[in-house]
Scaffold this active site. Sequence first.
Site, PDB file in Angstrom:
ATOM      1  N   GLY A   1       0.946  -1.250  -0.049  1.00 40.60           N
ATOM      2  CA  GLY A   1       0.185  -0.201  -0.042  1.00 40.60           C
ATOM      3  C   GLY A   1       0.913   1.025  -0.056  1.00 40.60           C
TER       4      GLY A   1
ATOM      5  N   ASP B   1      11.521  -8.848  11.014  1.00 46.16           N
ATOM      6  CA  ASP B   1      11.921  -7.894   9.945  1.00 46.16           C
ATOM      7  C   ASP B   1      12.595  -6.875  10.115  1.00 46.16           C
ATOM      8  OD1 ASP B   1      12.103  -6.884   7.785  1.00 46.16           O
ATOM      9  OD2 ASP B   1       9.574  -6.127   7.528  1.00 46.16           O
TER      10      ASP B   1
END
Length: 335
Positions: free
Chosen positions: A23, A134
């Site tokens: 996005g 991450d």
Amino acid sequence: MKNWQWRRMASQMPTSLDKVVLGYVRKGILNGKEVAVKQLKHGSVQGEREFLAEVEIVSPVHHKHLVSLVGYCSTEAQRMLVYEFVPNNTLEFHLHGKRQPTMDWATRLRIALGSAKGLAYLHEDCHPKIIHRDIKTANILLNYNFEAQVADFGLAKFFPDNYTHISTRIMGTFGICIKGKVTVKSDVFSFGVMLLELMTGRRPINRQSSMDESLVDWARPLLTQALEDKNFDTLVDPELQKVYNTEEMARMAACAAACVHHFAPDRPQMSQIVRALEGNISLDNLNEGSIPGHRKVYSRFGSSDYDTARYNEDMQRFRMMALASQEHGSSENSG
């Protein structure tokens, strides 16, 4: 949050901060304060999964060195996450972006220490523990004082105390999926790679080499020699022009070597890394029976094919994370 708040904020979000895989991130105003709004793609299964992970995991978490979730919007048509606005871009941008001034050594150490404190909070002060999954320079946001805040919890997982690992699928840059076992020590490995980036100024994967050489493989023998000789010039980012504190560099080098240890259980806890970077513990405490920087393990557990497999999983996982970040960063910083 109320619908009218979202409509007002949406009308004040002309500034696009970043395009992400799932996005967009835009800058907005909420209750008179600047915020960062991540708008996820509608209908994306992975986007839905990451949205739920961030809402569930990040909402109750508050720490100086973690980006706070201010609110979220969930309707049939859209998913939005609203974070506090951190104004000074990412560590990746300042360390690897084109035409960026060289960060001095004190700034690099401050960023490493702040990131370590945020990660230590997730691993050791949250109940259950939280694995970020991450950790990379693109997910370390900076304020104007170059204080670090860990961001992007879309892949984060709870890690209950009675678990030995979490079996997970790791999505790569090109849709490649790797099944692997993840623990808090996987985050520690990723943090070690980030320390190597801060020390050397190099990216985690060298795209210029024919084999996409990893920073870990390149740095390992140099770390070993530097820690033995107390001379770090062959390892340190040449842009620093040898202007750094040798004792502080030795601490960061020892931390990096311990974090990327081949045998995951011998990697230190993040609270140990914090104390080592601060100079409050002996560097010997970081290495349980192993020599910093050495691939060989000197441990009561011995080594095994299982240990090698786990290490290879960590390397594959980080390679894909790094390549994803570099593909995005190259388009962002081009021109």
